[in-house]
Design a protein around this motif. Structure first.
Motif, PDB file in Angstrom:
ATOM      1  N   TYR A 320     -11.354   4.276   2.440  1.00 20.01           N
ATOM      2  CA  TYR A 320     -11.264   4.761   1.109  1.00 20.01           C
ATOM      3  C   TYR A 320     -10.140   3.931   0.188  1.00 20.01           C
ATOM      4  O   TYR A 320     -10.008   3.506  -0.768  1.00 20.01           O
ATOM      5  CB  TYR A 320     -10.403   6.091   1.577  1.00 20.01           C
ATOM      6  N   ASN A 321      -8.763   3.735   0.698  1.00 28.50           N
ATOM      7  CA  ASN A 321      -8.195   2.453   0.936  1.00 28.50           C
ATOM      8  C   ASN A 321      -7.253   2.083   1.867  1.00 28.50           C
ATOM      9  O   ASN A 321      -6.189   2.880   2.579  1.00 28.50           O
ATOM     10  CB  ASN A 321      -7.181   3.014  -0.780  1.00 28.50           C
ATOM     11  N   SER A 322      -6.934   0.425   2.168  1.00 30.42           N
ATOM     12  CA  SER A 322      -6.581   0.181   3.512  1.00 30.42           C
ATOM     13  C   SER A 322      -5.046   0.320   3.191  1.00 30.42           C
ATOM     14  O   SER A 322      -4.117   0.060   3.374  1.00 30.42           O
ATOM     15  CB  SER A 322      -7.458  -1.078   3.399  1.00 30.42           C
ATOM     16  N   GLN A 323      -4.577   0.547   1.877  1.00 32.84           N
ATOM     17  CA  GLN A 323      -3.124   0.694   1.914  1.00 32.84           C
ATOM     18  C   GLN A 323      -2.708   2.145   2.371  1.00 32.84           C
ATOM     19  O   GLN A 323      -1.179   1.945   2.959  1.00 32.84           O
ATOM     20  CB  GLN A 323      -2.749   0.465  -0.010  1.00 32.84           C
ATOM     21  N   TYR A 324      -3.156   2.728   2.181  1.00 34.41           N
ATOM     22  CA  TYR A 324      -2.592   3.663   2.911  1.00 34.41           C
ATOM     23  C   TYR A 324      -2.743   4.065   4.653  1.00 34.41           C
ATOM     24  O   TYR A 324      -2.716   5.141   5.566  1.00 34.41           O
ATOM     25  CB  TYR A 324      -3.402   5.135   2.518  1.00 34.41           C
ATOM     26  N   ILE A 325      -3.124   2.537   5.432  1.00 37.18           N
ATOM     27  CA  ILE A 325      -3.604   2.633   6.782  1.00 37.18           C
ATOM     28  C   ILE A 325      -1.600   3.059   7.811  1.00 37.18           C
ATOM     29  O   ILE A 325      -2.422   3.999   8.702  1.00 37.18           O
ATOM     30  CB  ILE A 325      -3.643   0.819   7.154  1.00 37.18           C
ATOM     31  N   SER A 359      -9.614  -4.644  15.550  1.00 36.73           N
ATOM     32  CA  SER A 359     -10.750  -4.910  14.913  1.00 36.73           C
ATOM     33  C   SER A 359     -10.860  -4.731  13.549  1.00 36.73           C
ATOM     34  O   SER A 359     -12.357  -5.561  12.936  1.00 36.73           O
ATOM     35  CB  SER A 359     -12.050  -4.917  16.238  1.00 36.73           C
ATOM     36  N   ILE A 360     -10.273  -3.743  13.098  1.00 38.13           N
ATOM     37  CA  ILE A 360     -10.670  -3.395  11.651  1.00 38.13           C
ATOM     38  C   ILE A 360      -9.670  -3.662  10.942  1.00 38.13           C
ATOM     39  O   ILE A 360      -9.769  -3.356   9.566  1.00 38.13           O
ATOM     40  CB  ILE A 360     -11.763  -1.377  12.214  1.00 38.13           C
ATOM     41  N   VAL A 361      -8.153  -3.486  10.928  1.00 38.70           N
ATOM     42  CA  VAL A 361      -7.128  -3.430  10.259  1.00 38.70           C
ATOM     43  C   VAL A 361      -6.896  -4.503   9.747  1.00 38.70           C
ATOM     44  O   VAL A 361      -7.208  -5.735   9.864  1.00 38.70           O
ATOM     45  CB  VAL A 361      -6.386  -2.796  10.852  1.00 38.70           C
ATOM     46  N   PRO A 362      -6.472  -4.437   8.268  1.00 41.51           N
ATOM     47  CA  PRO A 362      -6.162  -5.488   7.756  1.00 41.51           C
ATOM     48  C   PRO A 362      -5.143  -6.070   8.710  1.00 41.51           C
ATOM     49  O   PRO A 362      -3.865  -5.344   8.658  1.00 41.51           O
ATOM     50  CB  PRO A 362      -6.082  -5.959   6.172  1.00 41.51           C
ATOM     51  N   ASN A 363      -4.664  -6.993   8.724  1.00 44.67           N
ATOM     52  CA  ASN A 363      -3.551  -7.593   8.958  1.00 44.67           C
ATOM     53  C   ASN A 363      -3.218  -6.970  10.486  1.00 44.67           C
ATOM     54  O   ASN A 363      -1.940  -6.460  11.001  1.00 44.67           O
ATOM     55  CB  ASN A 363      -1.792  -7.339   8.475  1.00 44.67           C
ATOM     56  N   SER A 364      -3.880  -7.655  11.371  1.00 46.64           N
ATOM     57  CA  SER A 364      -4.332  -6.985  12.312  1.00 46.64           C
ATOM     58  C   SER A 364      -3.020  -7.260  12.961  1.00 46.64           C
ATOM     59  O   SER A 364      -2.721  -5.900  14.434  1.00 46.64           O
ATOM     60  CB  SER A 364      -5.688  -7.357  13.070  1.00 46.64           C
ATOM     61  N   TYR A 365      -2.769  -8.377  13.328  1.00 46.46           N
ATOM     62  CA  TYR A 365      -1.260  -8.614  13.842  1.00 46.46           C
ATOM     63  C   TYR A 365      -0.188  -8.179  13.682  1.00 46.46           C
ATOM     64  O   TYR A 365       0.619  -7.094  14.670  1.00 46.46           O
ATOM     65  CB  TYR A 365      -0.735  -9.871  14.201  1.00 46.46           C
ATOM     66  N   GLU A 366       0.431  -7.965  12.439  1.00 49.13           N
ATOM     67  CA  GLU A 366       1.205  -6.935  12.051  1.00 49.13           C
ATOM     68  C   GLU A 366       1.099  -5.722  12.384  1.00 49.13           C
ATOM     69  O   GLU A 366       2.038  -4.763  13.091  1.00 49.13           O
ATOM     70  CB  GLU A 366       1.826  -6.978  10.702  1.00 49.13           C
ATOM     71  N   GLY A 426       7.751   5.365   1.537  1.00 50.26           N
ATOM     72  CA  GLY A 426       7.120   6.046   1.854  1.00 50.26           C
ATOM     73  C   GLY A 426       5.581   6.563   2.760  1.00 50.26           C
ATOM     74  O   GLY A 426       5.985   7.865   3.165  1.00 50.26           O
ATOM     75  N   LEU A 427       4.920   5.984   2.726  1.00 52.68           N
ATOM     76  CA  LEU A 427       3.959   5.641   3.673  1.00 52.68           C
ATOM     77  C   LEU A 427       4.708   6.110   5.636  1.00 52.68           C
ATOM     78  O   LEU A 427       3.647   7.292   5.667  1.00 52.68           O
ATOM     79  CB  LEU A 427       2.810   5.077   3.787  1.00 52.68           C
ATOM     80  N   PHE A 428       5.795   6.257   5.807  1.00 53.75           N
ATOM     81  CA  PHE A 428       6.331   5.870   6.519  1.00 53.75           C
ATOM     82  C   PHE A 428       6.946   7.473   6.666  1.00 53.75           C
ATOM     83  O   PHE A 428       6.627   7.727   8.255  1.00 53.75           O
ATOM     84  CB  PHE A 428       7.039   4.257   7.349  1.00 53.75           C
ATOM     85  N   VAL A 429       7.511   7.622   6.000  1.00 54.74           N
ATOM     86  CA  VAL A 429       8.092   9.017   6.078  1.00 54.74           C
ATOM     87  C   VAL A 429       6.730  10.196   6.289  1.00 54.74           C
ATOM     88  O   VAL A 429       7.037  10.815   6.919  1.00 54.74           O
ATOM     89  CB  VAL A 429       8.826   9.072   4.945  1.00 54.74           C
TER      90      VAL A 429
END
Length: 682
Positions: A320-325, A359-366, A426-429
């Protein structure tokens, strides 16, 4: 054929686990992206760690998202507005004007003046309809470029402020009259044009958007290209600016290539190997350290289901949108596993899941660093989940750790805090609030998988429950004994860091089988009559032993969880009903010992072992006469050492050190119970 079927039946549990392993592996691989993954790992602002990198093929340099967004914003802000002109309205007004003019201006005005005023009115009409009169009020910038269309043909090109708005009609009339020194006729002209003027410009939204979209589609998403074998970056060179964008372009091009069937199959095979390896490590962990869980297919299914569920949720959010991971509450996983199993299993499963998601998320190390740290904090901070305050405090700590770790990563990548994305906090909250959903989720899992959490144990510990009420009414002495054993078991479990709530609940229900024949147990004999006097030693022993079987039947009837039934089943282990055995031996020296033993099984956990010790000590303590500290110590040592000699704790994962700690607690508690009181005067 029969041998093959029998072999299948004997190994049906392993076959089921194998099928579950295969199905889960393929389901997770199905969710994974079916393209290659860039083999180099790099971060903005850090040195290039690998060897000198040359372009493996020709590729275009993609513009940064911010650059494209700025271009789109510029085009949108400078976009031309299109209005449709109705020429018929102007002709009709000019034709109608003289007639209305003579109706509104009195005959007292001499003819020469009337002709002047008539021409001034025509001039006002020309001014008003120079570009056109708008049908409504629009929220556009005054400097916006405007094109006026007459039948899709461009007639005028101007700016938005030059168009006549409804609120500009009166100022235009005033300005024309002021230029002609005819201010005295202002009210007459305003009144005249109020009824006469009609809008003739309509905003053509669809055509404007069509032209805008055409302009946006012309945007080039690339700038320049890199030829094959061109040096992109050298080892140790800082990754920033154009270098970073070129590397991102190469990564994107590599991962978005159209793979042929051979490549696709190899990638699929490689992903399958990785997922299978991760899940196999989990199964091996269960087999080595959590054999009771491994042998229970329901529990293994539950673990695999939750891991797959987290992968599914994360994949849906990324698609949907990787920004909301970071909205996905991954920390629910260790919370759920800790509630039903233990912290070690919860953390191990959490790490395996995060490794799969890497394996599927962006910025996997972080992502992996943040989630593993958050999982560790979850395991360390959450205790006694049945206490609501503990969950809220823990979720707050998890959210704080997320924010701190993300802030640190951002500063490392960007070198400053000026461009920090506050919405990510805000996403973490939101993730924290979503983690609170673990309570209803645990309840649902209890019903679906037949598992028991500490929350359910808290409900079962209520002495006003139907079953414990029945026990207190039918066998009050047994009920009082169970309460004392529960207190001893809870204190002992706390001392060795076992599950105190589980030990307490097990102790409360361990003797419910005595409700069937309460008077055959000495604690319920209030009349001084002992029914065992009328029975043989064998019959008495059978009644005493049967309270375990009766307890299991009553527990099943009232839907008590298996974790609680285990306490009923094991609290006497395979011990001997010593009193009646010795009584029988007086009559028959060849009496068979097995006829006077409980059927077992022996305790197989710390909690069930604790119950056996506490139950024996509490029951036998009633026979102490003139108890002193020395007598109590010797008494506790004697009973528990006898159980050790009989091998009752061989199946329990309890150490001698822990048994010594339990002895210490029991001695202290019994000393307090049997302390001497002063004699009160009569």
């Amino acid at each position: 054929m029969n041998d093959f079927i029998n072999k299948l039946y004997r190994n049906h549990s392993l076959i089921y686990k194998g099928l579950l392993f295969i199905v889960t592996t393929f389901l997770i691989v199905y969710l994974f992206p079916k393209s290659g993954k860039f083999k180099y790992s790099f971060e903005k602002g850090k040195p290039w760690q690998s060897e000198n990198l040359q372009a493996p093929f020709d590729f275009a340099i993609k513009k940064a998202d911010e650059e494209i967004a700025l271009e789109k914003k510029t085009i949108t802000e400078n976009a031309t507005l299109y209005f449709d002109l109705d020429t018929v309205i102007v002709r009709r007004i000019k034709k109608k004007y003289p007639e209305i003019f003579y109706e509104n201006f009195s005959d007292s005005i001499y003819n020469r003046q009337k002709e002047i005023l008539l021409k001034v009115g025509e001039q006002i009409i020309s001014e008003l309809y120079k570009y056109g009169v708008l049908t409504g009020s629009y929220d556009f910038n005054d400097e916006k470029s405007v094109v006026i269309l007459d039948g899709r043909v461009e007639k005028h090109k101007t700016i938005y402020s030059n168009l006549t708005h409804q609120d500009k009609i009166t100022p235009i009339i005033e300005r024309v009259l002021l230029d002609q020194n005819l201010n005295a006729y202002k009210s007459d002209f305003v009144s005249l044009f109020f009824d006469l003027i009609e809008p003739n410009l309509v905003y053509d939204k669809s055509f404007t958007e069509k032209v805008l979209n055409e302009e946006l589609n012309k945007i080039s998403y690339t700038r320049g290209s890199i030829a094959k074998e061109t040096l992109i970056i050298s080892k140790g060179e800082i990754i920033e600016g154009d270098k970073f964008q070129i590397l991102k372009s190469l990564q994107s091009e590599f991962e978005s290539q159209v793979w042929n069937e051979s490549n696709y199959n190899w990638i699929l095979f490689a992903y399958t190997l990785l997922v299978a390896l991760a899940l196999l490590m989990l199964l091996l962990f269960l087999r080595k350290y959590r054999l009771d869980v491994f042998e229970n297919n329901t529990k293994v299914t539950f673990i695999f289901f939750n891991i797959f569920l987290m992968v599914l949720l994360t994949t849906l959010v990324i698609n949907y949108n990787s920004q909301y991971i970071y909205v996905v509450p991954i920390c629910i996983l260790p919370l759920v596993f800790k509630a039903f199993f233990d912290a070690r299993l919860g953390l191990f499963s959490h790490v395996i899941t995060v490794l799969l998601l890497g394996s599927i998320v962006p910025n996997s190390y972080e992502y992996m660093f943040l989630q593993i740290i958050a999982g560790i904090v979850t395991i360390l901070t959450v205790s006694e989940l049945y206490k609501r305050a503990n969950l809220f405090i823990s979720v707050g700590q998890i959210t704080l750790i997320y924010i701190i770790a993300y802030f640190a990563f951002f500063v490392i990548h960007e070198g400053s805090v000026e461009t920090i994305k506050w919405q990510t906090f805000g996403l973490f909250v939101l993730c924290g609030f979503a983690t609170l959903f673990v309570q209803p989720l645990i309840y649902a899992y209890e019903k679906l998988f037949g598992l028991v959490s500490d929350v359910s144990l808290l409900e079962l510990s209520d002495t006003n429950s139907k079953l414990l009420k029945e026990l207190s009414n039918k066998a009050p002495g047994t009920f009082h004994h169970s309460l004392n054993v529960a207190n001893l078991a809870e204190s002992s479990a706390n001392e060795i860091r076992a599950n105190a709530m589980l030990a307490r609940v097990g102790a409360l229900y361990h003797d419910i089988g005595k409700m069937k024949n309460p008077t055959y147990f000495i604690e319920n004999q209030s009349t001084g009559i002992n029914p065992h006097d009328e029975l043989s030693a064998k019959e008495s022993a059978r009644i005493i032993v049967d309270h375990v079987i009766n307890g299991i039947e009553i527990a099943k009837k009232h839907n008590l969880p298996d974790r609680v039934v285990d306490f009923i089943r094991t609290h006497h282990g395979s011990s001997l009903v010593y009193y009646f055995y010795m009584k029988e031996k007086e009559i028959d020296p060849d009496a068979i010992k097995a006829d006077f033993c409980y059927p077992g099984p022996k305790p197989f956990s710390k909690e069930t072992a604790i119950l056996m010790m506490c139950d024996s000590v509490e029951a036998a303590s009633k026979s102490l006469k003139n108890p002193t500290s020395t007598k109590i110590d010797a008494f506790v040592e004697s009973i528990i050492n006898k159980q050790i000699e009989d091998g009752q704790f061989l199946n329990a994962n309890i150490t001698f050190k822990e048994i010594q700690s339990i002895k210490k607690v029991l001695k202290h508690k019994l000393a307090n119970i049997y302390h001497l009181r002063i004699e009160y005067p009569e």
